[in-house]
Structures are given as structure tokens and as C-alpha cells.
Design an enzyme around this catalytic site. Structure first.
Site, PDB file in Angstrom:
ATOM      1  N   VAL A 144       0.856  -1.197   0.000  1.00  9.87           N
ATOM      2  CA  VAL A 144       0.000   0.000   0.000  1.00  9.87           C
ATOM      3  C   VAL A 144       0.886   1.240   0.000  1.00  9.87           C
ATOM      4  O   VAL A 144       1.777   1.370   0.831  1.00  9.87           O
ATOM      5  CB  VAL A 144      -0.923   0.031   1.231  1.00  9.87           C
ATOM      6  CG1 VAL A 144      -1.752   1.316   1.246  1.00  9.87           C
ATOM      7  CG2 VAL A 144      -1.827  -1.183   1.265  1.00  9.87           C
ATOM      8  N   LYS A 171      -6.029  -2.105  -1.795  1.00 11.61           N
ATOM      9  CA  LYS A 171      -5.215  -1.416  -0.796  1.00 11.61           C
ATOM     10  C   LYS A 171      -6.058  -0.968   0.394  1.00 11.61           C
ATOM     11  O   LYS A 171      -5.621  -1.052   1.546  1.00 11.61           O
ATOM     12  CB  LYS A 171      -4.532  -0.209  -1.446  1.00 11.61           C
ATOM     13  CG  LYS A 171      -3.556  -0.585  -2.557  1.00 11.61           C
ATOM     14  CD  LYS A 171      -3.060   0.649  -3.289  1.00 11.61           C
ATOM     15  CE  LYS A 171      -2.125   0.293  -4.428  1.00 11.61           C
ATOM     16  NZ  LYS A 171      -1.722   1.482  -5.220  1.00 11.61           N
TER      17      LYS A 171
END
Length: 457
Positions: free
Chosen positions: A142, A215
Site C-alpha cells: 500500500v 489497498k
């Protein structure tokens, strides 16, 4: 800009003993080659790259790696090796998932940048790692080089987070930034992003929000301790945004960004005036408002100031308020920095005899909430119509029937009556009410195209 202190301390202290470890690398693309370069060039670690696995290794071999590095196309060479840490930067669900499972089962720790895999299989892989007394870290999955995962796990562990908002896809942010600053169409901005390498030849994953929602699922798990499937999070494409929308947004003191957001409803609540208030007794504790969608954000928000391909995450806690993480979210070197930071974290913990140091398995996943997009907010409705008398009256009648109040009507002059754009903003109301009204509105005969509906955050 808030950053976890953990990464800064790992590998940057001259007084710390340099960590040892043998590393095998799965994948030698943009990120993999950057990881290899950092491992070979850093002088203050004793990490040693032993294996590189890739297809067509004869084509991939480079002369700047030590001759001791073994190149292979066979995963068995890695699994049977003396490597302590396996780094997966190939992407995709298979064979990555199978190889990571086998690496953990063979007693090797794993570092991965694979967002889709961690979003879908993260808890199970973490459980396998714990059973084998190994670690799986995924800080690069992420926001690339932004240490948001470690920041949420450790830097903000003392707080109780209830909301996460962010710009998690650099491709979409670049496209929207270009539309805003240059007044170009979505198609032109996308073509430019592809030309510069920010967007893939098939940009669907980015444009339709599928990349960002994977994410977001990871951030919800790490920061809010909610186990949610990425498929349960609604995602809306940015492709319907037009240059006129930025003109109207600017008149409202806003801009438009692809926003990923998740908010728990069993924490501190906020009334329509923005005043914090404790939840009501007996309130539902298993509800997560989450979505990935283009939205209007005020120009004073940190989210509005993110330009180009950068990423930004704002985490909000009951005790600490807002913490902002920002930086380069993509690219070989930034992502590789996050990967190597995780390698160093594992190497340090092994050296110190702490087999599960920093391991996400220590964070409780206490909730499997119902995921909803029925948030309460102001709303932006942009219409493109064939002009005629009574349009506003017709729309107001439909909105009123759904108990929705109009806040303002804006119309820029100079457009042909056959394709006339204008804007209606709505007072705070639930998104579900707006969608119900739009089902009726989109059937009227004066619309040239369906109404564009965006929340105003």
C-alpha cells in the site's frame, strides 16, 4: 507528515549491529531490480542476495550483480536453498500465492508487495507464518514507499482508529491532476499517463478503482482491525469526470480526487455539524462505511494538495486525531525502499531472537463488519441536458419526493442548449436516498447522459 519511527531506526543507526540474512528474490522487473540494487549497494548491512527467480533469466541477467547470485527459473531452487527471507515482487495471485505458502511452510520468512494477494489471502498467510514461527511483511503493498502499514501497526498502535481516507492510486491522481491544471479531457489525460508510464496499456484496474480497493481492504484490516473482502467494497470509475466538473468544483471551494475511505460506525460518531459525539447505547457495532470513488474534497484538505502520482493517507483516531502519511506511492525505487525496510525488520528480529517482531498477526482482527456505502454527506449532481422550460422544477419535484433538499444550483454560460451542463448540490442526506432519486431522474427525456453523482467530503 507522519511516519513510523520503526523504519527510520532500522538500518539507519550507525551504532546498531548490521543485520545478517540471505535473501531470495522472486521477480526481477522494475521493483525487483531496484530491490537487488539496494541490497548490493548498501554498505551498512550484511544482507546477501543469493537467488533471483524470473522467467527467461538469460534475458534478465545483468553484470552489476555479484557472480555468487544464482539465477533460476525453478522455484524448487529457492525453496531448497539456505535463503532466510523470500521476497515476492512478481505480482498476480498465482503462482505467487502458492510459492509464498510453500516458502513459509519450508521455514522461510516472506516479504511481498502484492496488494491483491494480501487483500484476499492476508489473514490466512499471516496465520501460516505464525504457525511456522516466521514472518510475512507487506509494507510495500500500500502506497509504495510511504510507510503507512508500519505507521498504523506500530506508530499509531496506542490510538483507536475509526476512519481512514486516502489517495491510493497514483495513476488516477495523475489523470485528475492533469485535467484540473490543464483543462484537458479524461481521454487526453489518460493517453498522457500511458505515454509517461504512469498508466498501463489496459488501465482498468486503476481507472475503475480495483487497485485502490485492494489497498483499502488492507488498510481497514491493519488500521481498523476489520476483515473485509475487497469485493465487498464499492468502486466507481473516474472516467465520467469532465473538465467542467473541475470548474464547478472550484466554484464550491473544492477539487476532485479518487478517494478511498473506510469508517467504522461503532467508534466516535460525528453529527451533521461536525461535532464529535459518543455513539448511542445499543448502536450497531459491526458496520463499516467504505468505498473507492471520485469525490469532491475541500481545497484546504491535505487530500486536495496531492499532485501527480503521489499517495496520501489520513488516519483518524479517537485520541490522537488526524495523522497524515504522504509521499511517492509508486515506482521502482520508492517501492523497493519499502521492501528492503521489511527485509531489514525481519533480519533485525531474527538477529535479536524475536521471531514475531513487528508481525501483523499480533494485531487482533476483531470484526467482520457489514460493508455499506450509505454515508451521509452533501452531494454533487452534474447534469447534461437538452434545455427547455421546467427542467429545474422537474428535478426539484423528484428530489423533494425523496425528502432531499437542494442546497444550490450553478450554471456556467456559453454552452449550447443541446448540451447544457449545470450543477445541483444537495444538503446532507444519505447516499441511498440520492441513488433512489437518480433512478427516476435518469429516466427523464431531457438528459443527454446519466447524471454524475459525487459525494462532497
Amino acid at each position: 507528515m507522519a511516519r513510523s519511527s520503526t523504519r527510520d531506526s532500522i538500518g539507519n543507526s550507525a551504532t546498531d549491529s548490521a543485520p545478517n540474512g540471505k535473501v531470495a528474490l522472486l521477480g526481477f522487473g522494475t521493483v525487483g531490480s531496484s530491490v537487488a540494487k539496494i541490497l548490493c549497494e548498501r554498505s551498512n548491512t550484511h544482507l546477501r542476495l543469493t537467488h533471483i527467480l524470473n522467467r527467461n533469466v538469460a534475458r534478465k541477467k545483468v553484470d552489476w550483480l555479484p557472480p555468487s547470485v544464482q539465477w533460476t527459473e525453478n522455484i524448487e531452487d529457492v525453496l531448497c536453498s539456505s535463503a532466510d527471507i523470500v521476497v515476492e515482487v512478481m505480482g498476480g495471485l498465482q503462482p505467487s500465492e502458492d510459492w509464498i505458502r510453500r516458502a513459509l511452510a519450508s521455514g522461510k520468512s516472506v516479504v511481498t508487495a502484492n496488494k491483491q494477494l494480501i487483500a484476499r489471502c492476508g489473514p490466512e498467510l499471516i496465520s501460516i507464518a505464525a504457525q511456522k514461527k516466521q514472518q510475512i511483511l507487506y509494507g510495500a503493498s500500500v502506497a509504495g514507499g510511504v510507510p503507512v502499514i508500519s505507521g498504523l501497526q506500530m506508530g499509531l498502535a496506542g490510538d483507536e482508529l475509526f476512519k481512514i481516507r486516502g489517495i491510493l492510486n497514483g495513476t488516477c491522481n495523475y489523470i485528475l491532476s492533469q485535467m484540473e491544471s490543464n483543462g484537458v479531457t479524461f481521454t487526453t489525460a489518460l493517453r498522457e499517463a500511458q505515454k509517461l508510464g504512469f498508466a498501463e496499456a489496459d488501465p482498468t484496474e486503476d481507472i475503475d478503482g480495483l487497485d485502490a480497493r485492494a489497498k483499502l481492504a488492507i488498510l481497514a484490516r491493519v488500521g481498523l482491525h476489520c476483515n473485509v473482502s475487497p469485493d465487498s467494497i464499492a468502486a466507481q470509475s473516474i472516467s465520467a469526470i469532465e473538465a467542467i466538473d473541475f470548474e464547478y468544483a472550484n466554484q464550491l471551494g473544492c477539487t476532485i480526487r479518487q478517494i478511498s475511505w473506510a469508517e467504522l460506525q461503532n467508534k466516535l460518531q460525528t453529527d451533521l455539524r461536525g461535532k464529535p459525539q459518543q455513539k448511542e447505547a445499543g448502536a450497531d457495532g459491526d458496520r463499516l462505511l467504505a468505498a473507492v470513488q471520485p469525490a469532491l474534497v475541500t481545497l484546504s484538505s491535505p487530500l486536495a494538495r496531492v499532485e501527480g502520482s503521489q499517495n496520501l493517507v489520513v488516519a483518524t483516531g479517537i485520541y490522537g486525531g488526524e495523522t497524515v502519511f504522504g509521499g511517492h506511492g509508486a515506482g521502482g525505487h520508492p517501492t523497493a525502499v519499502a521492501v528492503v525496510s521489511d527485509i531489514l525488520a525481519i533480519a533485525h528480529s531474527k538477529q535479536d531472537g524475536m521471531s514475531n517482531a513487528g508481525q501483523p498477526a499480533g494485531q487482533p482482527i476483531g470484526k467482520t463488519p457489514t460493508v455499506s456505502t450509505d454515508f451521509t454527506a452533501k452531494h454533487y449532481l452534474r447534469f447534461l441536458v437538452k434545455d427547455r422550460p421546467g427542467i429545474i422544477a422537474t428535478l426539484a419535484t423528484i428530489l423533494s419526493a425523496h425528502e432531499i433538499n437542494i442546497d444550490a444550483v450553478l450554471q456556467k454560460p456559453g454552452y449550447p442548449k443541446s448540451h447544457l451542463p449545470f450543477l445541483i448540490t444537495l444538503e446532507d442526506c444519505k447516499a441511498s436516498l440520492v441513488e433512489q432519486a437518480l433512478q427516476q431522474i435518469n429516466a427523464v427525456d431531457f438528459l443527454v447522459q446519466p447524471c454524475l453523482h459525487l459525494p462532497i467530503l
